[in-house]
Structures are given as C-alpha cells and as structure tokens.
Design a protein around this motif. Structure first.
Motif, mmCIF file in Angstrom:
data_model
loop_
_atom_site.group_PDB
_atom_site.id
_atom_site.type_symbol
_atom_site.label_atom_id
_atom_site.label_comp_id
_atom_site.label_asym_id
_atom_site.label_seq_id
_atom_site.Cartn_x
_atom_site.Cartn_y
_atom_site.Cartn_z
ATOM 1 N N GLY A 21 23.533 4.698 12.081
ATOM 2 C CA GLY A 21 22.966 5.797 10.994
ATOM 3 C C GLY A 21 22.532 5.357 9.791
ATOM 4 N N LEU A 22 23.483 4.456 9.198
ATOM 5 C CA LEU A 22 23.264 3.855 7.819
ATOM 6 C C LEU A 22 21.956 3.223 7.946
ATOM 7 N N ALA A 23 22.044 2.343 8.804
ATOM 8 C CA ALA A 23 21.059 1.225 8.963
ATOM 9 C C ALA A 23 19.351 1.936 9.237
ATOM 10 N N VAL A 24 19.334 2.871 9.791
ATOM 11 C CA VAL A 24 18.270 3.396 10.024
ATOM 12 C C VAL A 24 17.861 4.648 8.944
ATOM 13 N N ALA A 25 19.116 5.011 8.040
ATOM 14 C CA ALA A 25 18.745 6.044 7.024
ATOM 15 C C ALA A 25 17.855 5.475 6.085
ATOM 16 N N GLY A 26 17.759 3.883 5.831
ATOM 17 C CA GLY A 26 16.993 3.278 4.957
ATOM 18 C C GLY A 26 15.536 3.447 5.273
ATOM 19 N N PHE A 27 15.263 3.572 6.742
ATOM 20 C CA PHE A 27 14.075 3.658 7.280
ATOM 21 C C PHE A 27 13.545 5.226 6.933
ATOM 22 N N GLY A 28 14.239 5.926 7.186
ATOM 23 C CA GLY A 28 14.169 7.511 7.140
ATOM 24 C C GLY A 28 13.827 7.805 5.668
ATOM 25 N N ALA A 29 14.500 7.191 4.451
ATOM 26 C CA ALA A 29 14.397 7.443 3.244
ATOM 27 C C ALA A 29 13.105 6.633 2.606
ATOM 28 N N GLY A 30 12.664 5.711 3.269
ATOM 29 C CA GLY A 30 11.651 4.856 2.714
ATOM 30 C C GLY A 30 10.662 5.672 1.887
ATOM 31 N N ALA A 31 10.247 6.809 2.134
ATOM 32 C CA ALA A 31 9.133 7.495 1.540
ATOM 33 C C ALA A 31 9.603 8.198 0.133
ATOM 34 N N LEU A 32 11.116 8.310 0.242
ATOM 35 C CA LEU A 32 11.590 8.833 -1.116
ATOM 36 C C LEU A 32 10.942 8.145 -2.575
ATOM 37 N N PHE A 33 10.650 6.922 -2.246
ATOM 38 C CA PHE A 33 10.230 6.225 -3.588
ATOM 39 C C PHE A 33 8.620 5.882 -3.409
ATOM 40 N N SER A 34 8.310 5.835 -2.078
ATOM 41 C CA SER A 34 6.935 5.471 -1.792
ATOM 42 C C SER A 34 5.866 6.445 -1.816
ATOM 43 N N ALA A 35 6.368 7.830 -1.554
ATOM 44 C CA ALA A 35 5.157 8.774 -1.592
ATOM 45 C C ALA A 35 4.971 9.328 -3.151
ATOM 46 N N PRO A 36 5.798 9.354 -3.996
ATOM 47 C CA PRO A 36 5.525 9.463 -5.233
ATOM 48 C C PRO A 36 4.715 8.466 -6.024
ATOM 49 N N ALA A 37 5.159 7.223 -5.506
ATOM 50 C CA ALA A 37 4.620 5.927 -6.207
ATOM 51 C C ALA A 37 3.022 5.908 -5.671
ATOM 52 N N ALA A 38 2.826 6.266 -4.231
ATOM 53 C CA ALA A 38 1.670 6.303 -3.847
ATOM 54 C C ALA A 38 0.638 7.327 -4.469
ATOM 55 N N ALA A 39 1.040 8.578 -4.476
ATOM 56 C CA ALA A 39 0.495 9.585 -5.457
ATOM 57 C C ALA A 39 0.075 9.117 -6.577
ATOM 58 N N TRP A 40 0.914 8.540 -7.365
ATOM 59 C CA TRP A 40 0.667 8.091 -8.646
ATOM 60 C C TRP A 40 -0.425 6.953 -8.752
ATOM 61 N N LEU A 41 -0.305 6.130 -7.982
ATOM 62 C CA LEU A 41 -1.232 4.952 -7.890
ATOM 63 C C LEU A 41 -2.514 5.555 -7.653
ATOM 64 N N ILE A 42 -2.778 6.340 -6.594
ATOM 65 C CA ILE A 42 -3.908 6.813 -6.068
ATOM 66 C C ILE A 42 -4.696 7.583 -7.266
ATOM 67 N N GLN A 43 -4.008 8.207 -7.956
ATOM 68 C CA GLN A 43 -4.527 9.005 -9.043
ATOM 69 C C GLN A 43 -4.854 8.167 -10.282
ATOM 70 N N HIS A 44 -4.220 6.951 -10.627
ATOM 71 C CA HIS A 44 -4.719 5.958 -11.693
ATOM 72 C C HIS A 44 -5.060 4.683 -11.479
#
Length: 423
Positions: free
Chosen positions: A135-158
């Motif tokens: 569960g811990l190993a794949v939790a990282g996979f599930g939580a990957g978008a926690l940082f990448s989603a806001p970062a992608a939205a910011w980069l798309i805008q700027h």
C-alpha cells in the motif's frame, strides 16, 4: 545492503512511484488541449487511456525483466522512457498521433515497467507487513498528481501548453533515475529477525510459491484480475474526468478544479495505505468487499450532488477506494501465489486490467458527450459494481493437493473428536 536499510528502500520506492504517478494529472491537460487544437473530449481522453493501456501491457515486461536483470536497471530504464515520452509530447502541437505515440505509447511503457519494481522488491523485504508495504509503495503512485497537477496548471498558464510537457518530463525522469538507483532484492530466504507468520496470516496465504504458469491455471488468479479490473474501470472513469466534473457539476474555476485534482491524488495515495492496512487487520477479500460497498453507495448517488464541497468529499472517497485496490492486489497476489515470482504474476494481472482501464473511462467520456451529463455513465458503473459484490466473498487461497487433503483430514478428525467428561 544492510537489513536496517529496508526503510530507506521503501522511501526510494515511494519517490519512484510519485514520479510515475504524476500521470494522474492528465485531466488538467484535457480542456487546454481541446481549446487550443480543437480536439474532442474523447480524442484527448484517448491519450491517457493509451498510456494506461501500455502501462498494463508493459507491467508484465517489467516483472519478466526483473527475473533476468537487476531491479535497478529496470527502474532506471522505466524512468527514462516515462520522462522521455512526456518531454517528446511537447512536439505534438496539431499532431494528435504524435501525442498518442509519445505520452501514450512510450510514456505508458515506462509507467508499467517501473510500476512493478518497488512492489516486487518491497514485498520481499517486508513479509511481516505485506499489505501495508505494498500500500505504501503504490501510495506514491496515487499521490503523484498532488504536486504535478498544480505544477502543470501553473506551467500551462505561465510557460505555455507544449513547453509544460518538456519541463515536466525532465523532472519526472530525474526523480525516477535517482530513486530507481536504490532498488535491489534482499538475500535469498531473508526475513526480519525474530519474525514468524501468525496463524491468521498462514490461513490467508498459500502453502508454497507458484510459478507464473501454475498461477494462471488457478481460478483465483483470474478472480483477482477481475476484482482489480472492475474497481479500475469504475474509479479511473472519475479520475480521468475529475477536473471537468468539478467545473461542470460543482461550478469550480479552472484553478480551483486543478487544486482539487491534486487533493484527489492525496486521496488516491491515502486509500492505498488505508485499505492495505485494513486488509492486514482483516483479510484481502474482506477489504475488497468493504471497498466495493462504499463505491456502490457513492456511484448510485453521485449524480445528485451539486455542492462543490460535497462533490469533492464524495470524489475523494471514490478515489480512496479506487487507489485501495492497487494497495491490496499486490499483497493479494503474494499471499495467494507466494512472493518469489510476484513481479511477473502481478505484472501479468495488469494486462486484463489494461483493457478495463481503457474501456471504462472511454465509455464514461462517450456517455458524457452523448447525454451532456454524467448520470447514465454513473448508473452503469453502479450496476456493474453491485453485481461484482459477490466475488470477494467467494475467493479463497489456492492450496496444493497435499495441503488440501491434510486440511480436510484435520477438520474431519476435529469434528469426530468428542470431549472427555471429567470423572
């Protein structure tokens, strides 16, 4: 590697999975791609589905390679393919086929190869906490978008839509290479000092290690595939449309929706740990049944939610249950078929999973486009999950003939024994 460093390897495994799990941020790209190039919802959704399909196909390749190559080699190769595929997608302006090839095929292949590495390695290092560690190993996979989603939205805008792919790809590859360098198996026959399996653990586990061919000849292998595939078909339908759902049903702004997608990633990761922990306390089958019950209730009622806060809460729970299957299933496979070949056994389970991962979200997106709302699509998911509730009750570990005979003989002797009355 010193045994005391198994937790360091667990941290590295989570970091590797987070770099790969950044793929969950795809819904942030859906509306910008549609607006800039005129692609339909279905056309854009196909990019994510292709990457998930190749994730499923290449997971077995990763497990197969680990039997012949060092886990470190497989992990680092996977990181280069995933990051490279995302970066190459920056050249896909007005070329949908190139987006499919780079982000979908090349990136998806890297996702699958890398996904199985921490699972197969850590389940051998943690026989005492099999459910929790997968569960811990794949939790990282599930939580990957926690940082990448806001970062992608910011980069798309700027920075712009296409350069965003290039920047993110470099970051993903760098993190995956650094974390992948830590991956290695324990010595043959290793186990934690002083640890022996409990009676409860023994009753939920097979009595020997199965080869891939032997596992495929059991009905339990196919049953576990079905359990994971139905859960994936249902949960991934919501995950792939999370940002548009928040905007359309909850009237959220683009920035708010992107932030909520990041929080959904936290739910995805938390669900993998939480449900794996539940499966350690109860059993894998009991955890699956409880998870299905929660999802059935939510999917039957999801279309009636119009408050953004309630919609976010319901989606968070759906995504927790969706992620839970990924935490439970590798431990399920190790329990039922032994840890020796769990990389290839679990990896091959991702092949039928891949078809469900494509079919469910594609049908969901098609019904949304056809009807103008999500109601019919949600009813279809709710019906399928309701019908599948029976399977977790029926499944049990495969046993060798000798073990089954000993078990039945022992049960018969126990039933025939009569208590001796005190004189």
């Amino acid at each position: 590697m010193p045994v005391s460093n198994r937790w360091l390897m667990a941290v590295a495994g989570v970091c590797l999975q987070m770099a790969l799990g950044a793929a969950y941020a795809w819904s942030v790209f859906r509306i910008p791609l549609s607006k800039e190039f005129g692609w339909s919802i279905t056309q854009v959704t196909w990019t994510f589905l292709i990457s998930w399909f190749f994730l499923g196909l290449s997971a077995y390749l990763g497990g197969f390679m680990m039997k012949r190559k060092h886990p470190r080699v497989v992990a680092m190769t996977a990181g280069l393919l995933w990051g490279g595929g995302v970066s190459l997608a920056s050249f896909s302006a007005n070329k949908l086929w190139w987006l499919y090839l780079t982000y979908g095929v090349i990136g998806g292949t890297g996702l699958g190869m890398g996904y199985v590495v921490p699972i197969a390695v850590l389940v051998k290092w943690f026989p005492d906490r099999r459910g929790f560690i997968t569960g811990l190993a794949v939790a990282g996979f599930g939580a990957g978008a926690l940082f990448s989603a806001p970062a992608a939205a910011w980069l798309i805008q700027h920075a712009g839509l296409m350069p965003t792919f290039a920047y993110l790809g470099v970051v993903y590859a760098s993190v995956a290479l650094a974390a992948g360098a830590f991956m290695q198996n324990p010595p043959e026959g290793w186990k934690p000092e002083g640890w022996t399996p409990s009676a409860s653990q023994i009753s939920q586990r097979t009595d020997r290690d199965y080869s891939l061919g032997e596992a495929l000849r059991t009905w339990q292998w196919w049953a576990i595939c079905f359990l994971m595939s139905v859960n994936t078909m249902s949960g991934l339908s919501i995950v792939t449309q999370a940002s548009p759902i928040f905007q359309e049903m909850g009237k959220a702004s683009v920035a708010t929706a992107a932030g909520l997608v990041g929080w959904m990633a936290l739910g995805n990761g938390a669900g993998r740990i939480f449900w794996s922990w539940v499966s350690d306390l109860t059993s894998r089958k009991a955890a699956f049944f409880m998870m299905y019950l929660v999802e059935v209730f939510l999917f039957w009622n999801y279309h009636n939610i119009h408050s953004l806060s309630l919609l976010a809460a319901a989606t968070f729970l759906v995504v927790m249950c969706y992620g839970g299957a990924y935490g439970i299933t590798p431990a399920f496979a190790a329990d039922y078929f032994g840890p020796r070949d769990v990389g290839s056994i679990f990896g091959l389970m991702m092949v039928p999973w891949a078809f469900a991962a494509v079919f469910g979200p594609l049908l969901f997106a098609y019904l949304r486009q056809l009807n103008g709302n999500y109601t019919q699509a949600l009813y279809v998911i709710a019906g399928v999950m309701t019908a599948a509730l029976l399977l977790p009750i029926l499944i049990s570990p495969p046993r060798s003939r000798k073990s089954a005979e000993e078990h039945s003989t022992g049960a018969a002797l126990e039933a025939e024994a009569e208590p001796i009355s005190p004189e």
